[in-house]
Design a protein around this motif. Structure first.
Motif, PDB file in Angstrom:
ATOM      1  N   LEU A   1       3.632   6.946  -0.161  1.00 13.06           N
ATOM      2  CA  LEU A   1       4.696   6.029  -0.585  1.00 13.06           C
ATOM      3  C   LEU A   1       4.279   4.575  -0.355  1.00 13.06           C
ATOM      4  O   LEU A   1       4.520   3.717  -1.212  1.00 13.06           O
ATOM      5  CB  LEU A   1       5.980   6.342   0.175  1.00 13.06           C
ATOM      6  CG  LEU A   1       6.644   7.691  -0.145  1.00 13.06           C
ATOM      7  CD1 LEU A   1       7.837   7.933   0.774  1.00 13.06           C
ATOM      8  CD2 LEU A   1       7.078   7.745  -1.606  1.00 13.06           C
ATOM      9  N   SER A   2       3.646   4.314   0.786  1.00 15.84           N
ATOM     10  CA  SER A   2       3.198   2.946   1.079  1.00 15.84           C
ATOM     11  C   SER A   2       2.121   2.506   0.098  1.00 15.84           C
ATOM     12  O   SER A   2       2.106   1.354  -0.360  1.00 15.84           O
ATOM     13  CB  SER A   2       2.671   2.867   2.512  1.00 15.84           C
ATOM     14  OG  SER A   2       3.655   3.271   3.439  1.00 15.84           O
ATOM     15  N   SER A   3       1.205   3.426  -0.237  1.00 11.37           N
ATOM     16  CA  SER A   3       0.135   3.095  -1.183  1.00 11.37           C
ATOM     17  C   SER A   3       0.696   2.803  -2.565  1.00 11.37           C
ATOM     18  O   SER A   3       0.225   1.889  -3.257  1.00 11.37           O
ATOM     19  CB  SER A   3      -0.865   4.259  -1.264  1.00 11.37           C
ATOM     20  OG  SER A   3      -1.422   4.539  -0.002  1.00 11.37           O
ATOM     21  N   GLY A   4       1.710   3.580  -2.985  1.00 10.81           N
ATOM     22  CA  GLY A   4       2.334   3.322  -4.270  1.00 10.81           C
ATOM     23  C   GLY A   4       3.060   1.993  -4.301  1.00 10.81           C
ATOM     24  O   GLY A   4       3.079   1.306  -5.327  1.00 10.81           O
ATOM     25  N   TRP A   5       3.636   1.626  -3.189  1.00 11.37           N
ATOM     26  CA  TRP A   5       4.387   0.362  -3.114  1.00 11.37           C
ATOM     27  C   TRP A   5       3.468  -0.844  -3.257  1.00 11.37           C
ATOM     28  O   TRP A   5       3.809  -1.832  -3.894  1.00 11.37           O
ATOM     29  CB  TRP A   5       5.142   0.310  -1.787  1.00 11.37           C
ATOM     30  CG  TRP A   5       6.032  -0.890  -1.671  1.00 11.37           C
ATOM     31  CD1 TRP A   5       6.982  -1.316  -2.553  1.00 11.37           C
ATOM     32  CD2 TRP A   5       6.038  -1.837  -0.601  1.00 11.37           C
ATOM     33  NE1 TRP A   5       7.590  -2.461  -2.103  1.00 11.37           N
ATOM     34  CE2 TRP A   5       7.028  -2.810  -0.892  1.00 11.37           C
ATOM     35  CE3 TRP A   5       5.328  -1.956   0.597  1.00 11.37           C
ATOM     36  CZ2 TRP A   5       7.305  -3.887  -0.047  1.00 11.37           C
ATOM     37  CZ3 TRP A   5       5.622  -3.022   1.445  1.00 11.37           C
ATOM     38  CH2 TRP A   5       6.592  -3.968   1.107  1.00 11.37           C
ATOM     39  N   ILE A   6       2.249  -0.742  -2.650  1.00  9.62           N
ATOM     40  CA  ILE A   6       1.298  -1.868  -2.729  1.00  9.62           C
ATOM     41  C   ILE A   6       0.215  -1.622  -3.776  1.00  9.62           C
ATOM     42  O   ILE A   6      -0.724  -2.410  -3.897  1.00  9.62           O
ATOM     43  CB  ILE A   6       0.653  -2.138  -1.358  1.00  9.62           C
ATOM     44  CG1 ILE A   6      -0.122  -0.906  -0.874  1.00  9.62           C
ATOM     45  CG2 ILE A   6       1.701  -2.547  -0.342  1.00  9.62           C
ATOM     46  CD1 ILE A   6      -0.861  -1.116   0.448  1.00  9.62           C
ATOM     47  N   SER A   7       0.335  -0.525  -4.539  1.00 13.16           N
ATOM     48  CA  SER A   7      -0.598  -0.184  -5.626  1.00 13.16           C
ATOM     49  C   SER A   7      -2.043  -0.078  -5.140  1.00 13.16           C
ATOM     50  O   SER A   7      -2.963  -0.666  -5.716  1.00 13.16           O
ATOM     51  CB  SER A   7      -0.502  -1.223  -6.758  1.00 13.16           C
ATOM     52  OG  SER A   7       0.796  -1.247  -7.300  1.00 13.16           O
TER      53      SER A   7
END
Length: 319
Positions: A95-101
């Motif tokens: 989820l964190s990786s998706g948020w910061i792409s």
């Protein structure tokens, strides 16, 4: 009359329900991590990718799981709560990786989550036995391109300086110009990204891990074999750049990229040297393995680890 007691390992045969559950979990993982998986496949498929071996890494890891399948099935299935914590950590990273792409960390989150699921459903014993295949899977996750470019640049600068030092030792005048360009008496040789040796370094490290996994040696010797794979890759690439500089010094800079026919195949000294140097690197790694096996009891020595390791090793392409 004495009786001999025999101990047999009882394999826990998975029930049909267990296979259905495993299929459902695999489908959920694939759906949840679709974007990171697609990103990794795209990076593996790039024409100049340093991670084209990524397609083979899951296959090699799967081989080690299959090889230990009897021991894995002998583990009594029991829930392992720390495995669930790893699943939650992996999903949080996703989820964190998706948020910061950032797909780089999401790739590791996929491995962490899958390992955690195996531990939570099947137990700590299975989780422990899967540690090495999970470690291998780390090699399929490409780092950010900026990291690769930075490391490749520093590597080719180092290779250029070592080559110039060796040329000076041989009595051939050579100096480093701007960047990684080597100035000879009548021509120049530029150590480009393809000649930095990063591809061969990654491939040799992976091959060194496989050699260490197959060889029956004490842990400290396996660790030494793995560590020596890195300088072997660098030394082999320096030999390649040195060879190209000698060709340019003797016959001119155009001779490096000029096409010639080798066994009916048109190619250049630059391309052929890339494949030959990897063969040299493999030979050095195998020789190192044989030296490390010396002095060990004969029954503790693996017979032919290198042949199996070479078969499972990723293709290197041009170093």
């Amino acid at each position: 009359m004495g009786h001999e007691a025999t101990i047999e390992i009882q394999e826990q045969r998975p029930s049909p329900l267990a296979w259905i559950l495993a299929a459902v979990l695999a489908a959920l993982l694939g759906f949840s991590f679709y974007d990171p998986i697609a990103w990794m496949i795209e990076r593996w498929s790039l024409p100049d990718s340093y991670y084209s071996h990524g397609f083979l890494v899951p296959v090699v890891a799967g081989y080690f799981v299959w090889r230990d399948r009897h021991a894995l099935m002998a583990e009594a299935p029991r829930r392992f709560v720390p495995g669930l914590l790893l699943v939650l950590a992996g999903l949080l990273i996703l989820l964190s990786s998706g948020w910061i792409s950032v797909f780089f960390t999401a790739g590791f989150a996929l491995i962490l989550t899958a390992w955690g699921v195996a531990g939570y459903v099947l137990g700590a014993g299975v989780m422990r036995r899967l540690l090495f295949p999970v470690f291998l899977l780390l090699f399929m996750v490409p780092p950010p391109l900026q990291w690769i470019e930075t490391f490749s640049f520093n590597l080719k600068i180092m290779v250029a300086h070592i080559t110039v030092f060796l040329l000076d030792m041989a009595g051939i005048a050579a100096v480093i110009g701007r960047g990684s360009t080597i100035f000879l008496e009548t021509t120049t040789v530029t150590v480009g990204n393809a000649c930095s040796g990063l591809r061969s370094l990654i491939a040799l490290i992976f091959l060194g891990i496989l050699f260490a996994a197959w060889a029956k040696m004490p842990f400290h010797r396996r660790a030494l074999l793995f560590l020596l794979s890195m300088p072997i890759a660098i030394i082999s690439n320096v030999a390649r750049v040195l060879l190209l500089c000698l060709v340019a010094w003797k016959w001119g800079g155009d001779a490096i990229m000029a096409e010639h026919s080798f066994f009916g195949i048109k190619t250049s000294v630059h391309d052929v040297s890339g494949y030959l140097i990897f063969i040299v690197a493999y030979a050095l790694l195998y020789l190192t393995l044989k030296l490390l096996l010396r002095g060990l009891p004969q029954d503790e020595v693996a017979t032919e680890p290198a042949a199996d390791a070479a078969a499972a090793a990723p293709p290197v392409g041009r170093p």
